[in-house]
Write a protein that holds these residues in place. Sequence first.
Motif, PDB file in Angstrom:
ATOM      1  N   GLU A  65     112.251  44.584  49.209  1.00 53.72           N
ATOM      2  CA  GLU A  65     113.699  44.701  49.012  1.00 53.72           C
ATOM      3  C   GLU A  65     114.432  43.541  49.713  1.00 53.72           C
ATOM      4  OE1 GLU A  65     115.145  48.724  49.949  1.00 53.72           O
ATOM      5  OE2 GLU A  65     116.960  47.745  50.714  1.00 53.72           O
ATOM      6  N   THR A  66     114.054  43.286  50.961  1.00 51.26           N
ATOM      7  CA  THR A  66     114.718  42.243  51.748  1.00 51.26           C
ATOM      8  C   THR A  66     114.483  40.860  51.147  1.00 51.26           C
ATOM      9  OG1 THR A  66     114.474  43.592  53.722  1.00 51.26           O
ATOM     10  CG2 THR A  66     114.898  41.253  54.076  1.00 51.26           C
ATOM     11  N   VAL A  67     113.234  40.593  50.782  1.00 50.53           N
ATOM     12  CA  VAL A  67     112.920  39.282  50.210  1.00 50.53           C
ATOM     13  C   VAL A  67     113.661  39.095  48.883  1.00 50.53           C
ATOM     14  CG1 VAL A  67     111.051  37.885  49.195  1.00 50.53           C
ATOM     15  CG2 VAL A  67     110.704  39.029  51.404  1.00 50.53           C
ATOM     16  N   GLY A  68     113.766  40.182  48.108  1.00 55.26           N
ATOM     17  CA  GLY A  68     114.493  40.121  46.836  1.00 55.26           C
ATOM     18  C   GLY A  68     115.957  39.719  47.059  1.00 55.26           C
ATOM     19  N   GLU A  69     116.574  40.326  48.063  1.00 58.25           N
ATOM     20  CA  GLU A  69     117.963  39.984  48.384  1.00 58.25           C
ATOM     21  C   GLU A  69     118.059  38.530  48.851  1.00 58.25           C
ATOM     22  OE1 GLU A  69     120.788  41.856  48.009  1.00 58.25           O
ATOM     23  OE2 GLU A  69     119.403  43.180  46.937  1.00 58.25           O
ATOM     24  N   ILE A  75     116.693  31.718  49.300  1.00 58.61           N
ATOM     25  CA  ILE A  75     115.505  31.597  50.166  1.00 58.61           C
ATOM     26  C   ILE A  75     114.274  31.975  49.346  1.00 58.61           C
ATOM     27  CG2 ILE A  75     114.348  32.397  52.260  1.00 58.61           C
ATOM     28  CD1 ILE A  75     117.151  33.208  53.293  1.00 58.61           C
ATOM     29  N   ARG A  76     113.443  30.991  49.087  1.00 56.45           N
ATOM     30  CA  ARG A  76     112.284  31.263  48.226  1.00 56.45           C
ATOM     31  C   ARG A  76     110.959  30.942  48.901  1.00 56.45           C
ATOM     32  NH1 ARG A  76     113.450  28.769  42.487  1.00 56.45           N
ATOM     33  NH2 ARG A  76     111.219  29.227  42.386  1.00 56.45           N
ATOM     34  N   THR A  77     111.011  30.787  50.216  1.00 58.43           N
ATOM     35  CA  THR A  77     109.787  30.581  50.995  1.00 58.43           C
ATOM     36  C   THR A  77     109.818  31.505  52.205  1.00 58.43           C
ATOM     37  OG1 THR A  77     109.915  28.257  50.360  1.00 58.43           O
ATOM     38  CG2 THR A  77     108.319  28.817  52.043  1.00 58.43           C
ATOM     39  N   VAL A  78     108.717  32.224  52.408  1.00 55.14           N
ATOM     40  CA  VAL A  78     108.642  33.128  53.557  1.00 55.14           C
ATOM     41  C   VAL A  78     107.387  32.823  54.374  1.00 55.14           C
ATOM     42  CG1 VAL A  78     109.920  35.020  52.465  1.00 55.14           C
ATOM     43  CG2 VAL A  78     107.429  34.902  52.176  1.00 55.14           C
ATOM     44  N   LEU A 110     104.144  41.184  47.418  1.00 55.80           N
ATOM     45  CA  LEU A 110     105.151  40.141  47.139  1.00 55.80           C
ATOM     46  C   LEU A 110     104.770  39.346  45.899  1.00 55.80           C
ATOM     47  CD1 LEU A 110     105.855  38.791  50.747  1.00 55.80           C
ATOM     48  CD2 LEU A 110     107.505  39.975  49.269  1.00 55.80           C
ATOM     49  N   LYS A 111     103.491  39.016  45.799  1.00 54.52           N
ATOM     50  CA  LYS A 111     103.051  38.207  44.657  1.00 54.52           C
ATOM     51  C   LYS A 111     103.167  38.998  43.359  1.00 54.52           C
ATOM     52  CE  LYS A 111     102.632  34.243  45.951  1.00 54.52           C
ATOM     53  NZ  LYS A 111     103.326  33.159  45.199  1.00 54.52           N
ATOM     54  N   GLU A 112     102.870  40.301  43.450  1.00 55.47           N
ATOM     55  CA  GLU A 112     102.993  41.149  42.271  1.00 55.47           C
ATOM     56  C   GLU A 112     104.457  41.208  41.823  1.00 55.47           C
ATOM     57  OE1 GLU A 112     102.063  45.798  41.579  1.00 55.47           O
ATOM     58  OE2 GLU A 112     100.506  44.620  42.600  1.00 55.47           O
ATOM     59  N   HIS A 319     117.622  32.239  61.332  1.00 55.82           N
ATOM     60  CA  HIS A 319     119.020  32.160  60.922  1.00 55.82           C
ATOM     61  C   HIS A 319     119.158  32.012  59.400  1.00 55.82           C
ATOM     62  CE1 HIS A 319     120.633  31.606  64.977  1.00 55.82           C
ATOM     63  NE2 HIS A 319     119.866  30.558  65.190  1.00 55.82           N
ATOM     64  N   ALA A 320     118.062  31.778  58.671  1.00 51.96           N
ATOM     65  CA  ALA A 320     118.154  31.383  57.257  1.00 51.96           C
ATOM     66  C   ALA A 320     119.072  32.302  56.448  1.00 51.96           C
ATOM     67  CB  ALA A 320     116.755  31.329  56.635  1.00 51.96           C
ATOM     68  N   ARG A 321     118.799  33.605  56.520  1.00 49.76           N
ATOM     69  CA  ARG A 321     119.544  34.562  55.686  1.00 49.76           C
ATOM     70  C   ARG A 321     121.045  34.505  55.966  1.00 49.76           C
ATOM     71  NH1 ARG A 321     117.129  39.073  57.502  1.00 49.76           N
ATOM     72  NH2 ARG A 321     115.461  38.546  56.057  1.00 49.76           N
ATOM     73  N   GLU A 322     121.405  34.600  57.242  1.00 50.95           N
ATOM     74  CA  GLU A 322     122.835  34.611  57.560  1.00 50.95           C
ATOM     75  C   GLU A 322     123.481  33.259  57.274  1.00 50.95           C
ATOM     76  OE1 GLU A 322     122.494  36.535  61.480  1.00 50.95           O
ATOM     77  OE2 GLU A 322     124.521  37.294  61.062  1.00 50.95           O
ATOM     78  N   ALA A 323     122.733  32.188  57.516  1.00 47.26           N
ATOM     79  CA  ALA A 323     123.295  30.854  57.289  1.00 47.26           C
ATOM     80  C   ALA A 323     123.724  30.698  55.832  1.00 47.26           C
ATOM     81  CB  ALA A 323     122.272  29.781  57.662  1.00 47.26           C
ATOM     82  N   LEU A 324     122.940  31.272  54.915  1.00 48.97           N
ATOM     83  CA  LEU A 324     123.290  31.163  53.500  1.00 48.97           C
ATOM     84  C   LEU A 324     124.313  32.217  53.097  1.00 48.97           C
ATOM     85  CD1 LEU A 324     119.789  30.329  52.005  1.00 48.97           C
ATOM     86  CD2 LEU A 324     121.705  28.787  52.368  1.00 48.97           C
TER      87      LEU A 324
END
Length: 331
Positions: A65-69, A75-78, A110-112, A319-324
């Motif tokens: 869910e979080t990665v989807g958001e 953000i496409r790299t984790v 995630l890959k699925e 900071h990535a998520r909040e920065a964007l």
Amino acid sequence: MNAQHPIQRPRRLRRTPWLREIVAETRLHPSQLIQPHFCLPKESGREPIASMPGIERLGIRDLIETVGEDMKLGIRTVLLFGLAEDGCKDSTGSASGDADSAVTNAVRALKEEFGRDLMVMTDVCICAYTDHGHCGVLEDGDVKNDPSLPLLTSMAVAHADAGADIVAPSDMMDGRIAALREGLDAAGHEEIGILSYAVKYASAWYGPFRDAADSAPGHGDRKSYQMDPRNAREASRETALDEAEGADMLMVKPALSYLDVIARMRAETHLPVVAYNVSGEFSAVKAAAEKGWLDEGAVVYETLTSIARAGADLIITYHAREALREGWIKK
Ligand code: PBG
Ligand code: ZN
């Protein structure tokens, strides 16, 4: 130059926002940001991390869910870190190579869900799985190098088997890039890249991470394997070795106390240079911002910009998520 009538006026290029924009030497793009995640060995759950406001340990469903958001933000790299299951830590961190671990299950899920739209990197190190918390096998109080290599290799292969795109060894054992490359190739994973934590300092800035990943050394410190903060030439040596051993990308960690090292590596290698804006660097900004002592957005913008200006191609940052989301760096 006549002091009264300067011909050279650098301020001419600072006159308006757009003028400043078109002469900017450094630009940040969301594709440069990598969001780290702490994966719980369970299907669902969110556990806040006291020392890292806004960052949570996530079960698989919540991670998806979080990665989807985050992907909607760009953000496409984790980078994934795993927590060990209760009661499975031992002296050699044997659970680190399990095909059924927090990280392997997260990678598969995630890959699925996201396939090639998401780049999945995994941290490879046994410290979250050893009962002593060191990044290698401990014998007579010393962290042994060569006996640690097979463990790291099986961990990397397990991650690659699960579908990881890039494995990122953070242990600092000598020769591990060659060992991982050989192990990955033997398992048919020639295509899977290695992001080496090539230049990783023994740093006090990792404190909050060790709470988050439950990976603090039970005794002693990591100075016999992580680098001495006094050394920069040694960074060149680590860079050359890891490149020769087959690394695909090189990391400097932490970022802010080592911007000179990032610049040095940028000048010395043709490989992508990655900087890790680590947990303590994140938490220090958060704490000051909570007290109202710093303007968080402005500080995060300046921090990430400085890391890019020093020469980092990619930045791993909490900071990535909040920065964007907050527009601290423009999309
Ligand atoms: C484990 C590891 C650490 C970090 C990344 N991988 C901690 C350590 O070496 O003690 C630190 C990351 C951070 O502080 O954000 N080898
Ligand atoms: Zn470790």
